[in-house]
Motif scaffolding. Structure first.
Motif, PDB file in Angstrom:
ATOM      1  N   GLN A 152       0.870  -1.184   0.000  1.00 46.63           N
ATOM      2  CA  GLN A 152       0.000   0.000   0.000  1.00 46.63           C
ATOM      3  C   GLN A 152       0.897   1.222   0.000  1.00 46.63           C
ATOM      4  OE1 GLN A 152      -3.469   0.095   2.234  1.00 46.63           O
ATOM      5  NE2 GLN A 152      -3.894  -2.069   2.040  1.00 46.63           N
ATOM      6  N   THR A 153       0.700   2.106  -0.963  1.00 46.57           N
ATOM      7  CA  THR A 153       1.560   3.275  -1.117  1.00 46.57           C
ATOM      8  C   THR A 153       0.682   4.522  -1.110  1.00 46.57           C
ATOM      9  OG1 THR A 153       2.801   1.913  -2.670  1.00 46.57           O
ATOM     10  CG2 THR A 153       3.425   4.232  -2.579  1.00 46.57           C
ATOM     11  N   ARG A 154       1.151   5.556  -0.435  1.00 51.65           N
ATOM     12  CA  ARG A 154       0.429   6.838  -0.469  1.00 51.65           C
ATOM     13  C   ARG A 154       0.889   7.575  -1.711  1.00 51.65           C
ATOM     14  NH1 ARG A 154      -4.097   7.172   2.723  1.00 51.65           N
ATOM     15  NH2 ARG A 154      -4.508   9.279   2.011  1.00 51.65           N
ATOM     16  N   VAL A 155      -0.044   7.947  -2.556  1.00 52.63           N
ATOM     17  CA  VAL A 155       0.312   8.613  -3.815  1.00 52.63           C
ATOM     18  C   VAL A 155      -0.526   9.881  -3.927  1.00 52.63           C
ATOM     19  CG1 VAL A 155       0.398   8.371  -6.342  1.00 52.63           C
ATOM     20  CG2 VAL A 155       0.802   6.367  -4.911  1.00 52.63           C
ATOM     21  N   SER A 156       0.128  10.935  -4.352  1.00 48.47           N
ATOM     22  CA  SER A 156      -0.585  12.192  -4.525  1.00 48.47           C
ATOM     23  C   SER A 156      -1.542  12.061  -5.730  1.00 48.47           C
ATOM     24  CB  SER A 156       0.495  13.254  -4.718  1.00 48.47           C
ATOM     25  OG  SER A 156       0.028  14.257  -5.474  1.00 48.47           O
ATOM     26  N   ILE A 157      -2.726  12.609  -5.640  1.00 50.31           N
ATOM     27  CA  ILE A 157      -3.750  12.412  -6.688  1.00 50.31           C
ATOM     28  C   ILE A 157      -3.214  12.832  -8.065  1.00 50.31           C
ATOM     29  CG2 ILE A 157      -6.024  13.194  -7.518  1.00 50.31           C
ATOM     30  CD1 ILE A 157      -6.875  13.399  -4.554  1.00 50.31           C
ATOM     31  N   ASP A 158      -2.463  13.915  -8.104  1.00 53.87           N
ATOM     32  CA  ASP A 158      -1.989  14.377  -9.421  1.00 53.87           C
ATOM     33  C   ASP A 158      -0.856  13.503  -9.982  1.00 53.87           C
ATOM     34  OD1 ASP A 158      -0.053  15.163  -7.687  1.00 53.87           O
ATOM     35  OD2 ASP A 158      -0.034  17.293  -8.243  1.00 53.87           O
ATOM     36  N   LYS A 159      -0.372  12.536  -9.197  1.00 54.01           N
ATOM     37  CA  LYS A 159       0.688  11.624  -9.703  1.00 54.01           C
ATOM     38  C   LYS A 159       0.129  10.212  -9.984  1.00 54.01           C
ATOM     39  CE  LYS A 159       4.609  14.118  -9.099  1.00 54.01           C
ATOM     40  NZ  LYS A 159       4.263  15.187  -8.205  1.00 54.01           N
ATOM     41  N   LEU A 160      -1.176  10.052  -9.822  1.00 52.76           N
ATOM     42  CA  LEU A 160      -1.743   8.704  -9.946  1.00 52.76           C
ATOM     43  C   LEU A 160      -1.516   8.082 -11.331  1.00 52.76           C
ATOM     44  CD1 LEU A 160      -5.215   8.636  -8.152  1.00 52.76           C
ATOM     45  CD2 LEU A 160      -3.306   7.069  -7.817  1.00 52.76           C
ATOM     46  N   VAL A 161      -1.726   8.883 -12.373  1.00 54.19           N
ATOM     47  CA  VAL A 161      -1.603   8.345 -13.730  1.00 54.19           C
ATOM     48  C   VAL A 161      -0.173   7.863 -13.967  1.00 54.19           C
ATOM     49  CG1 VAL A 161      -1.680   8.927 -16.191  1.00 54.19           C
ATOM     50  CG2 VAL A 161      -3.497   9.713 -14.674  1.00 54.19           C
ATOM     51  N   SER A 162       0.817   8.703 -13.627  1.00 55.02           N
ATOM     52  CA  SER A 162       2.202   8.294 -13.888  1.00 55.02           C
ATOM     53  C   SER A 162       2.604   7.128 -12.982  1.00 55.02           C
ATOM     54  CB  SER A 162       3.176   9.469 -13.758  1.00 55.02           C
ATOM     55  OG  SER A 162       3.056  10.037 -12.484  1.00 55.02           O
ATOM     56  N   PHE A 163       2.090   7.106 -11.743  1.00 63.04           N
ATOM     57  CA  PHE A 163       2.393   5.987 -10.843  1.00 63.04           C
ATOM     58  C   PHE A 163       1.914   4.673 -11.474  1.00 63.04           C
ATOM     59  CE2 PHE A 163       1.154   2.982  -7.536  1.00 63.04           C
ATOM     60  CZ  PHE A 163       2.258   2.964  -6.713  1.00 63.04           C
ATOM     61  N   MET A 164       0.673   4.679 -11.956  1.00 63.75           N
ATOM     62  CA  MET A 164       0.120   3.446 -12.541  1.00 63.75           C
ATOM     63  C   MET A 164       0.847   3.083 -13.835  1.00 63.75           C
ATOM     64  SD  MET A 164      -3.946   4.058 -11.854  1.00 63.75           S
ATOM     65  CE  MET A 164      -4.506   2.826 -13.009  1.00 63.75           C
ATOM     66  N   GLN A 165       1.148   4.097 -14.653  1.00 67.34           N
ATOM     67  CA  GLN A 165       1.841   3.799 -15.920  1.00 67.34           C
ATOM     68  C   GLN A 165       3.206   3.165 -15.665  1.00 67.34           C
ATOM     69  OE1 GLN A 165       1.526   7.690 -17.648  1.00 67.34           O
ATOM     70  NE2 GLN A 165      -0.080   7.057 -19.083  1.00 67.34           N
ATOM     71  N   GLU A 166       3.944   3.723 -14.698  1.00 65.27           N
ATOM     72  CA  GLU A 166       5.282   3.163 -14.402  1.00 65.27           C
ATOM     73  C   GLU A 166       5.182   1.744 -13.872  1.00 65.27           C
ATOM     74  OE1 GLU A 166       7.428   5.934 -11.868  1.00 65.27           O
ATOM     75  OE2 GLU A 166       7.013   7.471 -13.389  1.00 65.27           O
ATOM     76  N   LYS A 167       4.254   1.527 -12.974  1.00 70.00           N
ATOM     77  CA  LYS A 167       4.088   0.175 -12.404  1.00 70.00           C
ATOM     78  C   LYS A 167       3.721  -0.822 -13.511  1.00 70.00           C
ATOM     79  CE  LYS A 167       4.559   0.401  -7.883  1.00 70.00           C
ATOM     80  NZ  LYS A 167       5.445  -0.472  -7.114  1.00 70.00           N
ATOM     81  N   MET A 168       2.843  -0.401 -14.415  1.00 75.19           N
ATOM     82  CA  MET A 168       2.402  -1.320 -15.472  1.00 75.19           C
ATOM     83  C   MET A 168       3.551  -1.624 -16.431  1.00 75.19           C
ATOM     84  SD  MET A 168      -1.534  -0.693 -16.348  1.00 75.19           S
ATOM     85  CE  MET A 168      -1.829   1.007 -16.418  1.00 75.19           C
ATOM     86  N   ALA A 169       4.338  -0.587 -16.743  1.00 70.34           N
ATOM     87  CA  ALA A 169       5.452  -0.785 -17.672  1.00 70.34           C
ATOM     88  C   ALA A 169       6.516  -1.697 -17.048  1.00 70.34           C
ATOM     89  CB  ALA A 169       6.058   0.559 -18.051  1.00 70.34           C
ATOM     90  N   GLY A 170       6.683  -1.625 -15.745  1.00 73.15           N
ATOM     91  CA  GLY A 170       7.737  -2.418 -15.087  1.00 73.15           C
ATOM     92  C   GLY A 170       7.256  -3.791 -14.635  1.00 73.15           C
ATOM     93  N   TYR A 171       6.038  -4.163 -15.012  1.00 72.54           N
ATOM     94  CA  TYR A 171       5.474  -5.428 -14.520  1.00 72.54           C
ATOM     95  C   TYR A 171       6.254  -6.638 -15.038  1.00 72.54           C
ATOM     96  CZ  TYR A 171       2.299  -9.355 -13.953  1.00 72.54           C
ATOM     97  OH  TYR A 171       1.759 -10.573 -13.634  1.00 72.54           O
ATOM     98  N   LYS A 172       6.546  -7.564 -14.165  1.00 73.16           N
ATOM     99  CA  LYS A 172       7.187  -8.823 -14.571  1.00 73.16           C
ATOM    100  C   LYS A 172       6.489  -9.939 -13.820  1.00 73.16           C
ATOM    101  CE  LYS A 172      10.472 -10.596 -17.040  1.00 73.16           C
ATOM    102  NZ  LYS A 172       9.925 -10.803 -18.341  1.00 73.16           N
ATOM    103  N   ARG A 173       6.047 -10.939 -14.541  1.00 71.07           N
ATOM    104  CA  ARG A 173       5.365 -12.060 -13.895  1.00 71.07           C
ATOM    105  C   ARG A 173       6.377 -12.950 -13.175  1.00 71.07           C
ATOM    106  NH1 ARG A 173       0.685 -15.329 -14.635  1.00 71.07           N
ATOM    107  NH2 ARG A 173       0.661 -16.610 -12.758  1.00 71.07           N
ATOM    108  N   VAL A 174       6.079 -13.278 -11.938  1.00 74.92           N
ATOM    109  CA  VAL A 174       6.956 -14.189 -11.194  1.00 74.92           C
ATOM    110  C   VAL A 174       6.475 -15.605 -11.456  1.00 74.92           C
ATOM    111  CG1 VAL A 174       7.893 -14.709  -8.915  1.00 74.92           C
ATOM    112  CG2 VAL A 174       7.101 -12.390  -9.445  1.00 74.92           C
ATOM    113  N   ASP A 175       7.411 -16.489 -11.807  1.00 72.86           N
ATOM    114  CA  ASP A 175       7.047 -17.853 -12.150  1.00 72.86           C
ATOM    115  C   ASP A 175       6.569 -18.629 -10.946  1.00 72.86           C
ATOM    116  OD1 ASP A 175       6.825 -19.923 -14.056  1.00 72.86           O
ATOM    117  OD2 ASP A 175       8.584 -19.074 -15.046  1.00 72.86           O
TER     118      ASP A 175
END
Ligand code: GAP
Length: 445
Positions: A422-445
């Protein structure tokens, strides 16, 4: 990943309950092997197709897209070999009237029906053509027969020079297409694994003869990598090489990409070296010269074709099976779909912690803002834990909660589906937070 009992039963039930996949025409008792994608399913399927299109068309300079018609000139299917060869040997049980593919029968019990168990009840095998027929125009006679295409590939072959000229491509280059295909399968089954109507994602790559095996190896490597990008666990994927008896009539070499389904290792995609078979046959049947003339080398040849042929519905089913998991969170059982974020139908759930103190208003504002970027879902019903669980089950990677602190400092809690961080994120940074997390996603086997 937990070991899950009765995975297919659970997945079928979750698919219906959450609106991924429904039985077609259910109120009439259903139509065997036909399925409808519900609100979550249609998003998932669109995302899979988009991921494929991006990888195979938009991110490359050497592949063009196409959307050919389902009904084609009937001669196409004579040239392709489907009229003569697209058959399965079919066996009927004279007692219970069940039908089987001859290759599925038990060699050790010849003549015995695998369903009703009666001995000597099986009739002689008959060849059964898998193409669906219909009629073009008002007369239902042999002269007006047309076929529902059993593969999308032929629409690409007959258009190769149209596309090449229009796009100013040079060999080697490819044409990609996503579209419906129809096969009157004798034994469909395993939910959407084998159906009579399905979508294919096919790419045909046209190369100079002699360079074909090099391109074949290249495409094998590209395609298995694509499933990794899709978030499918690597340990569940493998290649299966077709032996001489399995090779299709057109193929010089063929590998299947297989996935370990709960019902065994099965084909997900075929990578084929189709040689010059297809274009030679279309030249013969259409009477058109389908040679390519290379003005830089002054050579004339029929291009070889390397094909990558994936099933879209089968990929969606694989993504769901591979994502399905059960765990225990704070002493409570949870069902979770660990879908890669970019294919998840909903990217975030937005929740006001309580329905008062101005929290619903802030959450609604965030919901509308995020909707400009992602498919997000607003939910203010029930305890927050229950709302998280509903989103976990839908495969939603983020839960965004507006609470008392939000009203003080314009931050929200973002809860991640897999790590539960759980991370506290400023509302105006939500889009970039989600975009970065999605781009860095790696499935763990
Ligand atoms: N153009 C080559 C071709 O169609 P295929 O191996 O017959 O090759 C390619 O089909 C892919 O299409 C398969 O790997 C599978 O993913 C999908 N597919 C084939 N038949 C299917 C069916 N009855 N139901 C769902 N998907 C199917």
């Amino acid at each position: 990943m937990a070991k899950i009992d009765k995975l297919m039963d659970k997945l079928v039930s979750l698919s219906k309950r959450r609106g991924f996949i429904f039985q077609s025409s259910e109120i009439y008792g259903g139509l065997n092997s036909c399925y409808d994608y519900g609100p979550l399913g249609v998003e998932l399927k669109r995302n899979v197709k988009e991921f494929w299109w991006k990888a195979m068309v938009q991110s490359r300079d050497d592949i063009e897209g196409l959307d050919a018609s389902i009904l084609m000139h009937p001669r196409v299917w004579e040239a392709s070999g489907h009229v003569a060869n697209f058959t399965d040997p079919m066996v009927d049980c004279k007692v219970c009237k069940s039908r089987f593919r001859a290759d599925e029968l038990n060699d050790k019990k010849p003549g015995q029906c695998p369903k009703c168990g009666n001995k000597d009840s099986l009739a002689e095998a008959r060849q059964f053509n898998l193409m669906f027929k219909t009629f073009m125009g008002p007369l239902e006679d042999a002269a007006n027969v047309v076929y529902m295409r059993p593969e999308t590939a032929q629409g690409i072959y007959v258009n190769v020079y149209n596309v090449m000229q229009a796009s100013r491509q040079r060999i080697p280059f490819g044409i990609a297409q996503i579209g419906k295909a129809f096969r009157n399968e004798i034994t469909p089954g395993n939910f959407t694994f084998r159906t009579r109507e399905f979508e294919q994602m096919e790419m045909q790559f046209f190369v100079k003869p002699g360079s074909d095996m090099e391109w074949f190896e290249y495409w094998k490597a590209q395609r298995i990598e694509w499933y990794d990008g899709l978030g499918i666990r690597k340990s569940k994927l493998r290649f299966h090489q077709h032996g001489p008896t399995e090779l299709a009539h057109y193929a010089a070499a063929a590998f299947d990409i297989e996935y370990e389904f709960p019902f065994g290792w099965k084909e997900l995609e075929g990578v084929h070296n189709r040689t010059d078979f297809d274009l030679k046959r279309h030249a013969e049947y259409s009477g058109k010269d389908l040679n390519h003339f290379d003005d830089s080398t002054r050579e004339k040849y029929i291009p070889y074709i390397i094909e990558t042929s994936a099933g879209c519905d089968r990929t969606v089913l694989t993504a769901l099976i591979d994502a399905y998991d059960e765990d225990i969170i704070e002493g409570e059982a949870r069902t979770v779909l660990r879908l890669a974020p970019m294919i998840a139908p909903i990217k975030a759930g937005v929740f006001p912690l309580v329905k008062k103190e101005g929290m619903p208003e802030v959450a609604t504002r965030i919901h509308h803002e995020l909707k400009k970027h992602f498919n997000v879902f607003y939910d203010d019903g029930g305890a927050i834990g229950r709302r998280y669980r509903r989103m976990d089950e839908a495969g939603t990677p983020f839960g965004i909660t507006v609470d008392g602190q939000t009203l003080q400092d314009q931050t929200v809690t973002v809860r991640e589906r897999d790590s539960l961080a759980q991370t506290r994120v400023s509302i105006d940074k939500l889009v970039s937070f989600m975009q970065e997390k999605m781009a860095g996603y790696k499935r763990v086997d």
